[in-house]
Motif scaffolding. Sequence first.
Motif, short mmCIF file in Angstrom:
data_model
loop_
_atom_site.label_atom_id
_atom_site.label_comp_id
_atom_site.label_asym_id
_atom_site.label_seq_id
_atom_site.Cartn_x
_atom_site.Cartn_y
_atom_site.Cartn_z
N UNK A 61 -45.13 -16.39 -13.83
CA UNK A 61 -44.05 -16.95 -13.98
C UNK A 61 -42.93 -15.96 -14.52
N UNK A 62 -42.53 -14.39 -14.34
CA UNK A 62 -41.92 -13.75 -14.78
C UNK A 62 -40.36 -14.15 -15.28
N UNK A 63 -40.00 -15.03 -14.32
CA UNK A 63 -38.65 -15.30 -14.61
C UNK A 63 -38.19 -16.37 -15.43
N UNK A 64 -39.26 -17.52 -15.25
CA UNK A 64 -38.81 -18.90 -15.85
C UNK A 64 -39.80 -19.20 -17.10
N UNK A 65 -40.70 -18.35 -17.47
CA UNK A 65 -41.90 -18.63 -18.33
C UNK A 65 -41.05 -18.87 -19.79
N UNK A 66 -40.18 -18.17 -20.45
CA UNK A 66 -39.78 -18.44 -21.70
C UNK A 66 -38.86 -19.63 -21.59
N UNK A 67 -38.56 -20.23 -20.50
CA UNK A 67 -37.83 -21.55 -20.58
C UNK A 67 -38.33 -22.81 -20.90
N UNK A 68 -39.97 -22.58 -20.85
CA UNK A 68 -40.93 -23.62 -21.32
C UNK A 68 -40.92 -23.81 -22.83
N UNK A 69 -40.68 -22.78 -23.76
CA UNK A 69 -41.02 -22.66 -24.83
C UNK A 69 -42.41 -22.61 -25.15
N UNK A 70 -42.88 -22.98 -26.38
CA UNK A 70 -44.11 -23.32 -26.72
C UNK A 70 -44.90 -23.58 -25.74
N UNK A 71 -46.09 -22.92 -25.23
CA UNK A 71 -47.14 -21.95 -25.99
C UNK A 71 -46.50 -20.49 -25.66
N UNK A 72 -45.41 -20.25 -25.01
CA UNK A 72 -45.18 -19.03 -24.64
C UNK A 72 -44.41 -18.21 -25.61
N UNK A 73 -44.96 -17.75 -26.80
CA UNK A 73 -44.29 -17.32 -27.80
C UNK A 73 -44.64 -15.89 -28.10
N UNK A 74 -44.96 -15.15 -27.38
CA UNK A 74 -45.34 -13.66 -27.59
C UNK A 74 -44.15 -13.00 -26.67
N UNK A 75 -43.89 -11.93 -27.38
CA UNK A 75 -42.66 -11.01 -26.72
C UNK A 75 -43.31 -10.32 -25.44
N UNK A 76 -42.50 -9.83 -24.52
CA UNK A 76 -42.59 -9.55 -23.28
C UNK A 76 -43.88 -8.69 -22.99
N UNK A 77 -44.01 -7.72 -23.71
CA UNK A 77 -44.82 -6.66 -23.90
C UNK A 77 -46.32 -7.25 -23.49
N UNK A 78 -46.61 -8.32 -24.35
CA UNK A 78 -47.97 -8.99 -24.44
C UNK A 78 -48.15 -9.75 -22.80
N UNK A 79 -47.17 -10.27 -22.13
CA UNK A 79 -47.20 -10.88 -21.05
C UNK A 79 -47.19 -9.71 -19.77
N UNK A 80 -46.49 -8.48 -20.33
CA UNK A 80 -46.92 -7.70 -19.21
C UNK A 80 -48.31 -7.16 -19.31
N UNK A 81 -48.93 -7.25 -20.22
CA UNK A 81 -50.44 -6.63 -20.04
C UNK A 81 -51.02 -8.03 -19.51
N UNK A 82 -50.81 -9.22 -19.89
CA UNK A 82 -51.48 -10.43 -19.31
C UNK A 82 -51.30 -10.46 -17.84
N UNK A 83 -50.09 -10.02 -17.39
CA UNK A 83 -49.61 -9.98 -16.02
C UNK A 83 -50.64 -9.14 -15.00
N UNK A 84 -51.13 -8.19 -15.81
CA UNK A 84 -51.92 -7.03 -15.19
C UNK A 84 -53.45 -7.85 -14.97
N UNK A 85 -53.87 -8.56 -16.05
CA UNK A 85 -55.17 -9.48 -16.03
C UNK A 85 -55.00 -10.72 -14.78
N UNK A 86 -53.84 -10.93 -14.74
CA UNK A 86 -53.53 -12.25 -13.80
C UNK A 86 -53.92 -11.65 -12.50
N UNK A 87 -53.26 -10.32 -12.30
CA UNK A 87 -53.26 -9.95 -10.80
C UNK A 87 -54.73 -9.53 -10.19
N UNK A 88 -55.83 -9.75 -11.05
CA UNK A 88 -57.10 -9.66 -10.47
C UNK A 88 -57.38 -10.74 -9.86
N UNK A 89 -57.12 -12.02 -10.29
CA UNK A 89 -57.15 -13.26 -9.62
C UNK A 89 -55.67 -13.87 -9.55
#
Length: 413
Positions: A61-89
């Motif tokens: 959820x690239x647009x709304x993720x940070x509005x949920x607060x914790x546990x999404x506490x990493x900078x966007x760089x981390x989620x950019x790499x996690x999104x690559x792993x998510x794209x496999x499944x």
Amino acid sequence: MKRTGKRIDNPLNIFLALSILITVSGFIVNILSHGYVVEKLMMSDSFLFSDYFYHIAGSSDTEGMYSYGDPFSFPAFAYFLYSFLWSFIPYHSENGILDYKDYMQSGNALVIYVVYSMICMMLLVFTITEYFKKYSLKYTLLMPAALLFSYPVMCTSLQRGNASLPVGIIIALAVLWMNDNSKVKQETALVLIAIAFGFKMYPSIFGMLYIKNKDLKKAFRLGLYCCLAFFVPFLFFGGIKGIGDLIHTWTSFVSTGDPQKTNTIWGLFKYASLKLHFSEDIADLIGKAGQYFFLAISILCFFMSRKRWQEVLLLTGVLVSFLPSNWQYTSVYYLGAILMFLSETEHFSDNRSTLSYINTIGFALLFSLDWLMVYFRYGVTTGLFGVTYIILLANMIDSFMSHNTNKYQPQSD
């Protein structure tokens, strides 16, 4: 003539012998106790792999993720790499991104996590060989095995799927390469610290190594790389609003912690104060005072130290135990300190000092399946992190006593 590299009692050999002995005996005791040792050493299975799949879910959820607060506490760089792993499944749960188990159980998502973990182990082996420049059984099998079957790696960071494992490996490689003869590796070290910053922010403390060495040009470039790593990925994850939501998340939990978590200085001092029957408010005040005193003395000793590996250790201590919100898996950050200590002292003739034995035995207790701590009166966390506090204290004292020395101890070849 002094013999170098041939002694069987150097810190590396003692560490391997003791770590492997503890781990093997730990598995034996675990069998005899019907799994009690592993159950007590590992973090709760209620949140198995949760840190990995929470972030995988959030990256969907690239647009709304940070509005949920914790546990999404990493900078966007981390989620950019996690999104690559998510794209496999690629999967979107009907229950939303907070139900990480939906993402964990979707298709072959667990296979991707296994592959991700295997890549971490490959990078760990590569890092070990970069430190020792040797490829015998001791360095490519025994050393990786000792680190893998340990509390920081197997029982916490891998168990929880926390990014502290790859970040710890990245930091270990960065602090090695920043002094390499290769200009490419020196610059790569800057990039690696910026990558670690893009995951956890506070690894940027290792930039103090450049400040101490008065290498302000590299310190400036590191600051530039960190700014790029922080701001650019937000173009894909919420923009200005995403930054604002993330800062709000940080301010809501960074200064909080559990007084039972003695892996942090705040928690340790507050826990001890409550045991001494101080009130909650006074105990909290003592915890905060101890926390900032620890930070101050660590930085002071860092600037007084004349040993490269000791500098890394003291900064790592801050990284692991200063913030009250840290959890046990941050112990994996000691990877850089232990590898640098063992590689620098492998060929020293002066490796029989009391400090050397404290460091070697302490690291072996931490980086093993330390079943002894299961039976420690005050619990596994207090026991194992108590070992790290002893190592830190011993090296703080050493830095005070040896601060008039003008030269660094030599690096191993």
